[in-house]
Design a protein around this motif. Sequence first.
Motif, PDB file in Angstrom:
ATOM      1  N   LEU A 137       3.481  -0.382 -38.441  1.00 57.13           N
ATOM      2  CA  LEU A 137       2.392  -0.349 -37.616  1.00 57.13           C
ATOM      3  C   LEU A 137       2.186  -0.913 -36.777  1.00 57.13           C
ATOM      4  O   LEU A 137       1.218  -0.600 -35.743  1.00 57.13           O
ATOM      5  CB  LEU A 137       0.801  -0.760 -38.934  1.00 57.13           C
ATOM      6  N   LEU A 138       2.673  -1.390 -36.281  1.00 58.07           N
ATOM      7  CA  LEU A 138       2.927  -2.924 -35.166  1.00 58.07           C
ATOM      8  C   LEU A 138       3.549  -1.908 -34.411  1.00 58.07           C
ATOM      9  O   LEU A 138       2.408  -2.443 -33.214  1.00 58.07           O
ATOM     10  CB  LEU A 138       3.874  -3.985 -35.274  1.00 58.07           C
ATOM     11  N   GLY A 139       4.349  -1.053 -33.911  1.00 56.53           N
ATOM     12  CA  GLY A 139       4.436  -0.273 -33.101  1.00 56.53           C
ATOM     13  C   GLY A 139       3.658   1.092 -32.711  1.00 56.53           C
ATOM     14  O   GLY A 139       3.440   1.161 -31.348  1.00 56.53           O
ATOM     15  N   LEU A 140       3.257   1.273 -34.068  1.00 61.60           N
ATOM     16  CA  LEU A 140       1.763   1.755 -33.382  1.00 61.60           C
ATOM     17  C   LEU A 140       0.810   1.474 -32.608  1.00 61.60           C
ATOM     18  O   LEU A 140       0.331   1.800 -30.727  1.00 61.60           O
ATOM     19  CB  LEU A 140       1.166   3.316 -34.703  1.00 61.60           C
ATOM     20  N   MET A 141       0.406   0.577 -33.155  1.00 61.78           N
ATOM     21  CA  MET A 141      -0.772  -0.433 -32.311  1.00 61.78           C
ATOM     22  C   MET A 141       0.167  -0.492 -30.589  1.00 61.78           C
ATOM     23  O   MET A 141      -0.817  -0.812 -29.729  1.00 61.78           O
ATOM     24  CB  MET A 141      -1.158  -1.903 -32.917  1.00 61.78           C
ATOM     25  N   SER A 142       1.331  -0.948 -30.617  1.00 61.07           N
ATOM     26  CA  SER A 142       1.746  -1.301 -29.174  1.00 61.07           C
ATOM     27  C   SER A 142       1.803   0.102 -28.292  1.00 61.07           C
ATOM     28  O   SER A 142       1.458   0.034 -26.974  1.00 61.07           O
ATOM     29  CB  SER A 142       3.123  -1.848 -29.445  1.00 61.07           C
ATOM     30  N   LEU A 143       1.877   1.501 -28.704  1.00 51.43           N
ATOM     31  CA  LEU A 143       1.986   2.095 -28.388  1.00 51.43           C
ATOM     32  C   LEU A 143       0.701   2.785 -28.036  1.00 51.43           C
ATOM     33  O   LEU A 143       0.605   3.325 -26.452  1.00 51.43           O
ATOM     34  CB  LEU A 143       2.818   3.215 -29.473  1.00 51.43           C
ATOM     35  N   SER A 144      -0.533   2.035 -28.916  1.00 50.12           N
ATOM     36  CA  SER A 144      -1.967   2.890 -27.822  1.00 50.12           C
ATOM     37  C   SER A 144      -1.630   2.002 -26.428  1.00 50.12           C
ATOM     38  O   SER A 144      -2.581   2.723 -25.920  1.00 50.12           O
ATOM     39  CB  SER A 144      -2.863   2.065 -28.642  1.00 50.12           C
ATOM     40  N   GLY A 145      -1.217   1.156 -26.185  1.00 48.93           N
ATOM     41  CA  GLY A 145      -1.355   0.272 -24.916  1.00 48.93           C
ATOM     42  C   GLY A 145      -0.952   0.896 -24.098  1.00 48.93           C
ATOM     43  O   GLY A 145      -1.591   0.983 -23.091  1.00 48.93           O
ATOM     44  N   MET A 146       0.325   1.724 -24.115  1.00 48.12           N
ATOM     45  CA  MET A 146       1.377   2.754 -23.457  1.00 48.12           C
ATOM     46  C   MET A 146       0.553   3.788 -22.641  1.00 48.12           C
ATOM     47  O   MET A 146       0.536   3.778 -21.498  1.00 48.12           O
ATOM     48  CB  MET A 146       3.106   2.892 -23.634  1.00 48.12           C
ATOM     49  N   LEU A 147       0.417   4.600 -24.150  1.00 46.84           N
ATOM     50  CA  LEU A 147      -0.151   6.042 -24.104  1.00 46.84           C
ATOM     51  C   LEU A 147      -2.015   5.179 -22.891  1.00 46.84           C
ATOM     52  O   LEU A 147      -1.992   5.678 -21.562  1.00 46.84           O
ATOM     53  CB  LEU A 147      -0.758   6.202 -25.120  1.00 46.84           C
ATOM     54  N   ILE A 148      -2.956   4.653 -23.350  1.00 47.22           N
ATOM     55  CA  ILE A 148      -3.956   3.773 -22.408  1.00 47.22           C
ATOM     56  C   ILE A 148      -3.827   3.998 -20.631  1.00 47.22           C
ATOM     57  O   ILE A 148      -4.207   3.633 -19.982  1.00 47.22           O
ATOM     58  CB  ILE A 148      -4.675   2.844 -22.479  1.00 47.22           C
ATOM     59  N   LYS A 149      -2.310   2.892 -21.068  1.00 40.62           N
ATOM     60  CA  LYS A 149      -2.226   2.975 -19.512  1.00 40.62           C
ATOM     61  C   LYS A 149      -1.024   4.135 -18.914  1.00 40.62           C
ATOM     62  O   LYS A 149      -1.727   4.086 -17.538  1.00 40.62           O
ATOM     63  CB  LYS A 149      -0.756   2.003 -19.586  1.00 40.62           C
ATOM     64  N   ASN A 150      -1.067   4.940 -19.144  1.00 39.49           N
ATOM     65  CA  ASN A 150      -0.304   6.338 -18.635  1.00 39.49           C
ATOM     66  C   ASN A 150      -1.649   7.131 -18.499  1.00 39.49           C
ATOM     67  O   ASN A 150      -1.549   7.798 -16.961  1.00 39.49           O
ATOM     68  CB  ASN A 150       0.445   7.011 -19.330  1.00 39.49           C
ATOM     69  N   ALA A 151      -2.867   6.907 -19.206  1.00 39.08           N
ATOM     70  CA  ALA A 151      -3.603   7.773 -19.214  1.00 39.08           C
ATOM     71  C   ALA A 151      -4.686   7.534 -17.381  1.00 39.08           C
ATOM     72  O   ALA A 151      -5.287   7.713 -16.687  1.00 39.08           O
ATOM     73  CB  ALA A 151      -4.879   8.245 -20.149  1.00 39.08           C
ATOM     74  N   ILE A 152      -4.516   6.117 -17.467  1.00 37.34           N
ATOM     75  CA  ILE A 152      -5.231   4.914 -16.520  1.00 37.34           C
ATOM     76  C   ILE A 152      -4.704   5.100 -15.357  1.00 37.34           C
ATOM     77  O   ILE A 152      -5.731   5.792 -14.415  1.00 37.34           O
ATOM     78  CB  ILE A 152      -4.954   3.563 -16.539  1.00 37.34           C
ATOM     79  N   VAL A 153      -3.611   5.564 -15.021  1.00 36.74           N
ATOM     80  CA  VAL A 153      -2.977   5.576 -14.109  1.00 36.74           C
ATOM     81  C   VAL A 153      -3.096   6.861 -13.666  1.00 36.74           C
ATOM     82  O   VAL A 153      -3.252   7.268 -12.133  1.00 36.74           O
ATOM     83  CB  VAL A 153      -1.751   4.951 -14.365  1.00 36.74           C
ATOM     84  N   LEU A 154      -3.068   8.482 -14.019  1.00 31.88           N
ATOM     85  CA  LEU A 154      -3.573   9.861 -13.930  1.00 31.88           C
ATOM     86  C   LEU A 154      -4.739   9.010 -13.602  1.00 31.88           C
ATOM     87  O   LEU A 154      -5.419  10.147 -12.440  1.00 31.88           O
ATOM     88  CB  LEU A 154      -3.142  10.768 -15.395  1.00 31.88           C
ATOM     89  N   VAL A 213      11.445   3.720 -34.063  1.00 34.68           N
ATOM     90  CA  VAL A 213      11.264   5.304 -34.244  1.00 34.68           C
ATOM     91  C   VAL A 213       9.856   5.767 -33.636  1.00 34.68           C
ATOM     92  O   VAL A 213       9.745   6.571 -33.149  1.00 34.68           O
ATOM     93  CB  VAL A 213      11.863   5.467 -36.006  1.00 34.68           C
ATOM     94  N   THR A 214       8.961   4.789 -34.083  1.00 33.08           N
ATOM     95  CA  THR A 214       7.560   4.995 -34.275  1.00 33.08           C
ATOM     96  C   THR A 214       7.057   4.908 -32.532  1.00 33.08           C
ATOM     97  O   THR A 214       6.199   5.598 -32.053  1.00 33.08           O
ATOM     98  CB  THR A 214       6.566   3.959 -34.347  1.00 33.08           C
ATOM     99  N   ILE A 215       8.222   3.846 -31.634  1.00 33.04           N
ATOM    100  CA  ILE A 215       7.232   3.793 -30.213  1.00 33.04           C
ATOM    101  C   ILE A 215       8.614   4.791 -29.783  1.00 33.04           C
ATOM    102  O   ILE A 215       7.764   6.091 -28.984  1.00 33.04           O
ATOM    103  CB  ILE A 215       7.585   2.345 -29.496  1.00 33.04           C
ATOM    104  N   VAL A 216       9.374   5.644 -29.724  1.00 33.10           N
ATOM    105  CA  VAL A 216      10.134   6.560 -28.887  1.00 33.10           C
ATOM    106  C   VAL A 216      10.099   7.940 -29.253  1.00 33.10           C
ATOM    107  O   VAL A 216       9.514   8.085 -28.101  1.00 33.10           O
ATOM    108  CB  VAL A 216      11.926   6.036 -28.838  1.00 33.10           C
ATOM    109  N   PHE A 217       9.485   7.661 -30.268  1.00 30.29           N
ATOM    110  CA  PHE A 217       8.798   9.040 -30.650  1.00 30.29           C
ATOM    111  C   PHE A 217       7.615   9.668 -30.300  1.00 30.29           C
ATOM    112  O   PHE A 217       6.785  10.835 -29.785  1.00 30.29           O
ATOM    113  CB  PHE A 217       9.470   9.658 -31.977  1.00 30.29           C
ATOM    114  N   GLY A 218       6.749   8.760 -30.593  1.00 32.86           N
ATOM    115  CA  GLY A 218       5.743   8.690 -29.949  1.00 32.86           C
ATOM    116  C   GLY A 218       5.451   8.785 -28.224  1.00 32.86           C
ATOM    117  O   GLY A 218       4.314   9.358 -28.185  1.00 32.86           O
TER     118      GLY A 218
END
Length: 484
Positions: A385-402, A456-461
């Motif tokens: 769950l901690l990895g999923l929360m961190s992952l959301s921040g990374m995805l938001i960053k990618n979408a913002i850049v695009l 695993v959550t961060i890498v595959f997600g």
Amino acid sequence: NFREGIHIRETEKEVAKIEDYLRKKEGVTLIASAIGGGHPRFLLTYSVPVEAANQYSSILVSVKDYKMIDKMLPGIQKDLESMFPDACINVKKFNLGPATGGKIQLRINGTDPEVLRELAEKAMKIFREEGAKAVRSEWGEKIKVPVPILAEDRAMALGITRPMVAQAIEANFSGTTTGVYREGVNLIPIIARAPYAERDTIEDLSEIQIYSPMARKYIPIMQVLNGVKTEWETARLARWHRRLMLKVHADPRGAELPAELMERVKPKIEEALGVDLAAYRGKPLGKDEKWTAKTIPIKYDDAIPIKGKPGYFIAWGGELEDSADAQKQLAANIPIYFGMMILIVIFMFNAFRQPLIIWLTVPLAIIGVTVGLLLLKQPFGFMALLGLMSLSGMLIKNAIVLIDQIDINIRSGMDRFNAIVESGVSRMQPVMMAALTTMMGMIPLFKDAFFVSMAVTIVFGLGFATGLTLIFVPVLYATFFKIK
């Protein structure tokens, strides 16, 4: 755990047999045994096991290659269970964290110890039938205890009280502390007791002398006793919130996850113990409703009443309770911080459609997370769950850049459709490289027992979501802004 009431020297002999067996296993390099308790804390993340008694032993085994462990565990578990059928054997990987006992735990609260034992036996029977290993209760089996019967009339005539009899017996068999010997910084107690030949058997009780204040001399203790009877009693009792509590522990076998075992045993145990579902949730089981593991959700420090037994409750513990508590604590704060993240994105773009597109990309990570956890057989626990929360921040960053690049291209006068295509092409390399470096940095944690589910959550997600984001974001942008 060996049989209750065993002498610690007998435990030592049994452990020696286990050590001889383990030394013959291929790949075993070192063996360290602790008898009567756990090992001293030699690692910060290691907690001494809570079990500590004559029948308990903890054995640490080191092997040449960690990859051998998963293959060795089932065989060793089966062999030791056949070698010691009256012992509770639990072969598992070294636990980096608190020694919390079994992966699955069941707390039974009540007032009568016999009723608690009866309920615990029903639960342990179901655990065994469903293939669980190391099924045990914290109270253990009852042990035989000799109980002297005091002759009240003769004792009063001689001025001897019950505590005086207890102290005389204790001094003979266990000994009394008469002083302290200092050796360096250590204080070693000096204990005086009878020679071994005078305290070897229960028959030696008749040879004990006790002082009589009325007779002013020592007399045989049997003059104030009507004999000795043997009773069965519970050696250890536990309480939870000052209520009598018996805790049952169990672990899954092989590669089975605790959640998978719980899925099978939870409804059966709840029905077998007679859980009062109507009193707990306000309504009974429906006609077409089937009792499943989700009928009563696992909550931290729960109290599920038992029908027809006022004052008796059960509650599920272990890893799943800890995970439920952690998720509850996170759920209380997540809305606040996610709300702040949404507001920041809205203020950044000074609009609503771009932030909406960005946040619609976050759920894409669930696809990759699900595939990764299932593929590597990892539970969705606190670290995941901690990895999923961190992952959301990374995805938001990618979408913002695009999206920011799309807006920049449109403001520079480029055709809107071409602006979307060009931004996807130009931003693909930095977005993919940023995701790849993050994934490469997390892959080494696959070997770490504590952080593997988060990695695993961060890498595959991140891997799945990044690829989908480069397609999903331009499509949503064109849809929301009606660009053709």
